[in-house]
Design a protein around this motif. Structure first.
Motif, PDB file in Angstrom:
ATOM      1  N   PHE A  25      33.092  26.695  18.609  1.00 43.53           N
ATOM      2  CA  PHE A  25      31.908  27.000  19.406  1.00 43.53           C
ATOM      3  C   PHE A  25      31.320  25.750  20.049  1.00 43.53           C
ATOM      4  CE2 PHE A  25      31.880  31.298  17.969  1.00 43.53           C
ATOM      5  CZ  PHE A  25      31.053  31.987  18.831  1.00 43.53           C
ATOM      6  N   GLY A  26      31.822  24.588  19.680  1.00 41.15           N
ATOM      7  CA  GLY A  26      31.356  23.347  20.297  1.00 41.15           C
ATOM      8  C   GLY A  26      29.977  22.968  19.812  1.00 41.15           C
ATOM      9  N   THR A  27      29.137  22.565  20.737  1.00 43.28           N
ATOM     10  CA  THR A  27      27.800  22.092  20.370  1.00 43.28           C
ATOM     11  C   THR A  27      26.826  23.227  20.123  1.00 43.28           C
ATOM     12  OG1 THR A  27      27.199  21.939  22.702  1.00 43.28           O
ATOM     13  CG2 THR A  27      28.066  19.943  21.670  1.00 43.28           C
ATOM     14  N   SER A  28      27.229  24.456  20.410  1.00 44.71           N
ATOM     15  CA  SER A  28      26.326  25.588  20.219  1.00 44.71           C
ATOM     16  C   SER A  28      26.548  26.230  18.847  1.00 44.71           C
ATOM     17  CB  SER A  28      26.543  26.628  21.315  1.00 44.71           C
ATOM     18  OG  SER A  28      27.854  27.123  21.266  1.00 44.71           O
ATOM     19  N   ALA A  29      25.566  26.986  18.418  1.00 48.33           N
ATOM     20  CA  ALA A  29      25.680  27.728  17.166  1.00 48.33           C
ATOM     21  C   ALA A  29      26.627  28.906  17.355  1.00 48.33           C
ATOM     22  CB  ALA A  29      24.299  28.231  16.747  1.00 48.33           C
ATOM     23  N   VAL A  30      27.169  29.412  16.258  1.00 46.35           N
ATOM     24  CA  VAL A  30      28.004  30.616  16.315  1.00 46.35           C
ATOM     25  C   VAL A  30      27.090  31.787  16.671  1.00 46.35           C
ATOM     26  CG1 VAL A  30      29.433  32.194  14.971  1.00 46.35           C
ATOM     27  CG2 VAL A  30      29.651  29.718  14.632  1.00 46.35           C
ATOM     28  N   ARG A  31      27.365  32.402  17.815  1.00 44.58           N
ATOM     29  CA  ARG A  31      26.586  33.560  18.249  1.00 44.58           C
ATOM     30  C   ARG A  31      27.438  34.814  18.051  1.00 44.58           C
ATOM     31  NH1 ARG A  31      24.788  29.640  21.246  1.00 44.58           N
ATOM     32  NH2 ARG A  31      26.431  29.719  22.786  1.00 44.58           N
ATOM     33  N   ASN A  66      38.472  49.433  11.224  1.00 50.44           N
ATOM     34  CA  ASN A  66      39.013  48.662  12.337  1.00 50.44           C
ATOM     35  C   ASN A  66      37.913  47.753  12.870  1.00 50.44           C
ATOM     36  OD1 ASN A  66      41.553  50.010  12.321  1.00 50.44           O
ATOM     37  ND2 ASN A  66      40.574  51.741  13.317  1.00 50.44           N
ATOM     38  N   LEU A  67      38.181  46.451  12.843  1.00 54.89           N
ATOM     39  CA  LEU A  67      37.247  45.451  13.347  1.00 54.89           C
ATOM     40  C   LEU A  67      37.786  44.919  14.665  1.00 54.89           C
ATOM     41  CD1 LEU A  67      34.845  43.411  12.984  1.00 54.89           C
ATOM     42  CD2 LEU A  67      36.555  41.896  11.925  1.00 54.89           C
ATOM     43  N   THR A  68      36.954  44.932  15.687  1.00 49.35           N
ATOM     44  CA  THR A  68      37.310  44.331  16.967  1.00 49.35           C
ATOM     45  C   THR A  68      36.279  43.269  17.289  1.00 49.35           C
ATOM     46  OG1 THR A  68      38.291  46.393  17.748  1.00 49.35           O
ATOM     47  CG2 THR A  68      37.753  44.744  19.422  1.00 49.35           C
ATOM     48  N   LEU A  69      36.749  42.069  17.584  1.00 48.42           N
ATOM     49  CA  LEU A  69      35.889  40.983  18.033  1.00 48.42           C
ATOM     50  C   LEU A  69      36.150  40.773  19.514  1.00 48.42           C
ATOM     51  CD1 LEU A  69      36.423  38.389  15.164  1.00 48.42           C
ATOM     52  CD2 LEU A  69      34.624  40.117  15.354  1.00 48.42           C
ATOM     53  N   GLU A  70      35.138  40.978  20.326  1.00 49.68           N
ATOM     54  CA  GLU A  70      35.220  40.701  21.753  1.00 49.68           C
ATOM     55  C   GLU A  70      34.607  39.322  21.957  1.00 49.68           C
ATOM     56  OE1 GLU A  70      36.628  42.675  24.068  1.00 49.68           O
ATOM     57  OE2 GLU A  70      37.124  44.208  22.597  1.00 49.68           O
ATOM     58  N   ILE A  71      35.408  38.366  22.393  1.00 52.34           N
ATOM     59  CA  ILE A  71      34.980  36.973  22.499  1.00 52.34           C
ATOM     60  C   ILE A  71      34.854  36.601  23.969  1.00 52.34           C
ATOM     61  CG2 ILE A  71      35.544  34.595  21.869  1.00 52.34           C
ATOM     62  CD1 ILE A  71      37.395  35.941  19.657  1.00 52.34           C
ATOM     63  N   PHE A  72      33.712  36.024  24.333  1.00 52.53           N
ATOM     64  CA  PHE A  72      33.423  35.667  25.723  1.00 52.53           C
ATOM     65  C   PHE A  72      33.025  34.199  25.816  1.00 52.53           C
ATOM     66  CE2 PHE A  72      32.513  40.131  25.208  1.00 52.53           C
ATOM     67  CZ  PHE A  72      32.970  40.730  26.374  1.00 52.53           C
ATOM     68  N   ALA A  73      33.485  33.530  26.858  1.00 51.88           N
ATOM     69  CA  ALA A  73      33.055  32.159  27.149  1.00 51.88           C
ATOM     70  C   ALA A  73      32.945  32.002  28.659  1.00 51.88           C
ATOM     71  CB  ALA A  73      34.033  31.136  26.583  1.00 51.88           C
ATOM     72  N   ARG A  74      32.009  31.169  29.074  1.00 54.18           N
ATOM     73  CA  ARG A  74      31.864  30.850  30.492  1.00 54.18           C
ATOM     74  C   ARG A  74      31.524  29.361  30.572  1.00 54.18           C
ATOM     75  NH1 ARG A  74      27.650  34.293  33.375  1.00 54.18           N
ATOM     76  NH2 ARG A  74      29.246  35.879  33.142  1.00 54.18           N
ATOM     77  N   ASP A  75      32.550  28.577  30.858  1.00 58.81           N
ATOM     78  CA  ASP A  75      32.396  27.128  30.978  1.00 58.81           C
ATOM     79  C   ASP A  75      32.463  26.757  32.463  1.00 58.81           C
ATOM     80  OD1 ASP A  75      32.164  26.808  28.198  1.00 58.81           O
ATOM     81  OD2 ASP A  75      34.323  26.710  27.937  1.00 58.81           O
ATOM     82  N   GLY A  76      32.716  25.515  32.774  1.00 62.26           N
ATOM     83  CA  GLY A  76      32.726  25.065  34.164  1.00 62.26           C
ATOM     84  C   GLY A  76      33.860  25.613  35.005  1.00 62.26           C
ATOM     85  N   SER A  77      34.935  26.067  34.366  1.00 61.11           N
ATOM     86  CA  SER A  77      36.069  26.654  35.078  1.00 61.11           C
ATOM     87  C   SER A  77      36.675  27.745  34.205  1.00 61.11           C
ATOM     88  CB  SER A  77      37.137  25.590  35.368  1.00 61.11           C
ATOM     89  OG  SER A  77      37.734  25.158  34.151  1.00 61.11           O
ATOM     90  N   VAL A  85      37.761  30.489  24.412  1.00 62.48           N
ATOM     91  CA  VAL A  85      37.974  31.790  23.742  1.00 62.48           C
ATOM     92  C   VAL A  85      39.246  31.776  22.903  1.00 62.48           C
ATOM     93  CG1 VAL A  85      36.609  33.198  25.321  1.00 62.48           C
ATOM     94  CG2 VAL A  85      39.036  32.962  25.723  1.00 62.48           C
ATOM     95  N   GLU A  86      40.265  31.057  23.345  1.00 62.00           N
ATOM     96  CA  GLU A  86      41.492  30.960  22.545  1.00 62.00           C
ATOM     97  C   GLU A  86      41.221  30.249  21.225  1.00 62.00           C
ATOM     98  OE1 GLU A  86      44.258  29.094  25.219  1.00 62.00           O
ATOM     99  OE2 GLU A  86      44.415  30.898  26.452  1.00 62.00           O
ATOM    100  N   ALA A  87      40.433  29.166  21.274  1.00 57.85           N
ATOM    101  CA  ALA A  87      40.108  28.430  20.050  1.00 57.85           C
ATOM    102  C   ALA A  87      39.265  29.282  19.100  1.00 57.85           C
ATOM    103  CB  ALA A  87      39.372  27.139  20.399  1.00 57.85           C
ATOM    104  N   ILE A  88      38.275  29.979  19.644  1.00 59.45           N
ATOM    105  CA  ILE A  88      37.433  30.837  18.803  1.00 59.45           C
ATOM    106  C   ILE A  88      38.261  31.973  18.214  1.00 59.45           C
ATOM    107  CG2 ILE A  88      35.478  32.449  18.787  1.00 59.45           C
ATOM    108  CD1 ILE A  88      34.194  30.609  20.962  1.00 59.45           C
ATOM    109  N   ALA A  89      39.111  32.598  19.021  1.00 60.95           N
ATOM    110  CA  ALA A  89      39.945  33.710  18.541  1.00 60.95           C
ATOM    111  C   ALA A  89      40.867  33.257  17.414  1.00 60.95           C
ATOM    112  CB  ALA A  89      40.763  34.295  19.693  1.00 60.95           C
ATOM    113  N   GLY A  90      41.499  32.109  17.571  1.00 58.69           N
ATOM    114  CA  GLY A  90      42.396  31.607  16.534  1.00 58.69           C
ATOM    115  C   GLY A  90      41.669  31.297  15.241  1.00 58.69           C
ATOM    116  N   ALA A  91      40.513  30.659  15.361  1.00 61.19           N
ATOM    117  CA  ALA A  91      39.732  30.333  14.167  1.00 61.19           C
ATOM    118  C   ALA A  91      39.235  31.601  13.480  1.00 61.19           C
ATOM    119  CB  ALA A  91      38.557  29.434  14.547  1.00 61.19           C
TER     120      ALA A  91
END
Length: 140
Positions: A25-31, A66-77, A85-91
């Motif tokens: 999640f980087g510098t932000s908290a886990v949301r 059944n657990l589904t995690l929908e992961i969203f990110a919006r960075d500079g590109s 999102v790939e890093a969060i999904a893997g973790a």
């Protein structure tokens, strides 16, 4: 505690305690949003969806969850968003494909079902969907 609430609580606790998820999640908290997402969410975030398929047999209450995690990110590109999102999904997959402690239930088995990218209409948002299946039994 019903099984859907027990799963949501266990997943929330596991992800917030997992060092790799926190780092992703980087510098932000886990949301993590358990039911709905705010109208203007801060990125990145995870929306958690839980589907319970009950089996109230004579021998006790067993459930498939059944657990589904929908992961969203919006960075500079888009590329940067996709990496996030790939890093969060893997973790998250590593943190959740194990026996999680549940209040009022026992996790009997678990299975990683899939991790796939999902197309999003804007050019900056990356989106992945991670699915995990749990088999549980109610405790006495």
């Amino acid at each position: 505690m019903n099984i859907a609430t027990a799963i949501r609580t266990a997943v929330d606790t596991a992800l917030r305690a997992d060092a790799a998820t926190v780092v992703a999640f980087g510098t932000s908290a886990v949301r993590l949003y358990p039911l709905t997402t705010p109208l203007s969410p801060v990125f990145p975030y995870i929306r958690m969806l839980v589907q319970v398929i009950g089996d109230d047999g004579a021998c006790g209450e067993e459930n498939e969850v059944n657990l589904t995690l929908e992961i969203f990110a919006r960075d500079g590109s888009y590329e940067a968003s996709a990496e996030t999102v790939e890093a969060i999904a893997g973790a998250a997959r590593k943190a959740l494909t194990r026996q999680l402690p549940l209040t009022g239930h026992v996790m009997d088995d678990w299975r990683f079902e899939g991790d796939r990218p999902v197309s999003d209409p804007d050019v900056l948002t990356a989106h992945r969907s991670v699915s995990i299946n749990y088999l549980t039994s109610a405790t006495a």
